[in-house]
Design a protein around this motif. Structure first.
Motif, PDB file in Angstrom:
ATOM      1  N   GLU A 148     -27.953  12.741 -24.193  1.00 30.44           N
ATOM      2  CA  GLU A 148     -27.740  13.835 -23.236  1.00 30.44           C
ATOM      3  C   GLU A 148     -27.075  15.027 -23.923  1.00 30.44           C
ATOM      4  O   GLU A 148     -27.471  16.180 -23.720  1.00 30.44           O
ATOM      5  CB  GLU A 148     -26.862  13.340 -22.087  1.00 30.44           C
ATOM      6  CG  GLU A 148     -26.459  14.414 -21.089  1.00 30.44           C
ATOM      7  CD  GLU A 148     -27.627  15.016 -20.339  1.00 30.44           C
ATOM      8  OE1 GLU A 148     -27.505  16.171 -19.878  1.00 30.44           O
ATOM      9  OE2 GLU A 148     -28.667  14.337 -20.216  1.00 30.44           O
ATOM     10  N   ALA A 149     -26.069  14.760 -24.771  1.00 31.25           N
ATOM     11  CA  ALA A 149     -25.388  15.837 -25.495  1.00 31.25           C
ATOM     12  C   ALA A 149     -26.347  16.505 -26.478  1.00 31.25           C
ATOM     13  O   ALA A 149     -26.347  17.729 -26.626  1.00 31.25           O
ATOM     14  CB  ALA A 149     -24.168  15.281 -26.231  1.00 31.25           C
ATOM     15  N   SER A 151     -29.553  16.806 -26.249  1.00 32.36           N
ATOM     16  CA  SER A 151     -30.566  17.592 -25.538  1.00 32.36           C
ATOM     17  C   SER A 151     -30.103  19.027 -25.281  1.00 32.36           C
ATOM     18  O   SER A 151     -30.929  19.914 -25.061  1.00 32.36           O
ATOM     19  CB  SER A 151     -30.922  16.916 -24.211  1.00 32.36           C
ATOM     20  OG  SER A 151     -29.839  16.994 -23.300  1.00 32.36           O
ATOM     21  N   LYS A 152     -28.800  19.260 -25.359  1.00 30.07           N
ATOM     22  CA  LYS A 152     -28.264  20.592 -25.079  1.00 30.07           C
ATOM     23  C   LYS A 152     -28.260  21.499 -26.314  1.00 30.07           C
ATOM     24  O   LYS A 152     -28.075  22.705 -26.185  1.00 30.07           O
ATOM     25  CB  LYS A 152     -26.840  20.473 -24.519  1.00 30.07           C
ATOM     26  CG  LYS A 152     -26.789  19.737 -23.187  1.00 30.07           C
ATOM     27  CD  LYS A 152     -25.359  19.537 -22.708  1.00 30.07           C
ATOM     28  CE  LYS A 152     -25.332  18.775 -21.390  1.00 30.07           C
ATOM     29  NZ  LYS A 152     -23.940  18.507 -20.932  1.00 30.07           N
TER      30      LYS A 152
END
Length: 205
Positions: A148-149, A151-152
Motif C-alpha cells: 500500500e505504501a 503504491s503511493k
C-alpha cells in the motif's frame, strides 16, 4: 540511422534481493537491446558471484538482529548510498524494480529506490511478489502495508498473483513455484520492453 530516446536513454531493470537477482541473471544472457541491468543486495557473496557488472552492495553487520531490525539497517544503508545508486541508474528515463516483498532486502530497499527515482524524475515500474501462504499471517499483513505504501510512490505497481504460485507450491515444490514465478516475471519484462515499458501497451499485444 536516427537515434530514438530509447536508444539514448535505455531502460534499466533493477534486481533487488534474491528474487531480483535471479530475474536479472536469467535475462542477462539474452543481451536484450535497450535494456540494462543493476543489482542491489545485502548479500555480498551473491553479488560477488553474479555476472552482472553493475552492482550496489548494502553490507549489513546486523545479521544477528531480528528481521525488522535488519530491514531498518538495510533501509538506512540504501539511503546512505543514494548517490551511488543515482549514479548507477545512469540517466535512465525508466527503471523497472523487481523484488519480493515480505522478506528483508526487497521490503527495505524498494520503497527507498521508488522515492529516489521520483526525486530524479525517473519513471518507475515496480514488479513485486507477496510471500507464500505458509510464511504466516504476520508477514502477509506487513506485506500488504508495504505494498500500500509503495503504491503511493511508484508510477506503476504490478503485484504478481500469489495464488498462482501457492498452487504450484501445493502440488509441486517451493523451488518449482519460485522457478515459475521467476519465469513469469521475466516474460512480463520482455513484454514491457517490447511495449516501450508502457504497462498499458502490453494489453494490446
Amino acid at each position: 540511422m536516427k537515434q530514438t530516446q530509447r536508444d539514448i536513454h535505455p531502460a534499466k531493470v533493477v534486481g533487488i534481493g534474491g528474487l531480483g537477482k535471479s530475474v536479472v541473471e536469467f535475462l542477462l544472457p539474452m543481451e536484450i537491446p535497450n535494456l540494462e541491468f543493476l543489482l542491489i543486495d545485502s548479500d555480498e557473496q551473491a553479488l560477488d558471484y553474479s555476472s552482472c557488472r553493475n552492482k550496489v552492495y548494502l553490507l549489513s553487520r546486523g545479521r544477528g538482529e531480528s528481521t525488522q531490525a535488519q530491514m531498518e539497517i538495510i533501509r538506512q544503508l540504501a539511503w546512505e548510498k543514494r548517490d551511488d545508486i543515482a549514479e548507477a541508474l545512469g540517466g535512465a528515463k525508466t527503471i523497472c524494480l523487481v523484488a519480493g516483498i515480505g522478506g528483508t532486502t526487497g521490503t527495505a530497499v524498494v520503497p527507498v529506490l521508488a522515492e529516489l527515482s521520483k526525486e530524479l524524475g525517473i519513471r518507475t515500474i515496480c514488479i513485486v511478489t507477496r510471500p507464500f501462504s505458509f510464511e504466516g499471517l504476520i508477514r502477509h499483513e506487513q506485506t500488504e502495508r508495504d505494498i500500500e505504501a509503495l503504491s503511493k510512490v511508484a508510477d506503476n505497481l504490478i503485484v504478481m498473483s500469489d495464488a498462482t504460485y501457492d498452487t504450484a507450491y501445493n502440488v509441486q515444490s517451493v523451488q518449482q513455484a519460485f522457478d515459475r514465478m521467476q519465469n513469469d516475471i521475466c516474460q512480463l519484462i520482455l513484454r514491457l520492453n517490447h511495449a516501450g515499458f508502457d504497462p498499458e501497451g502490453i494489453q494490446q499485444q
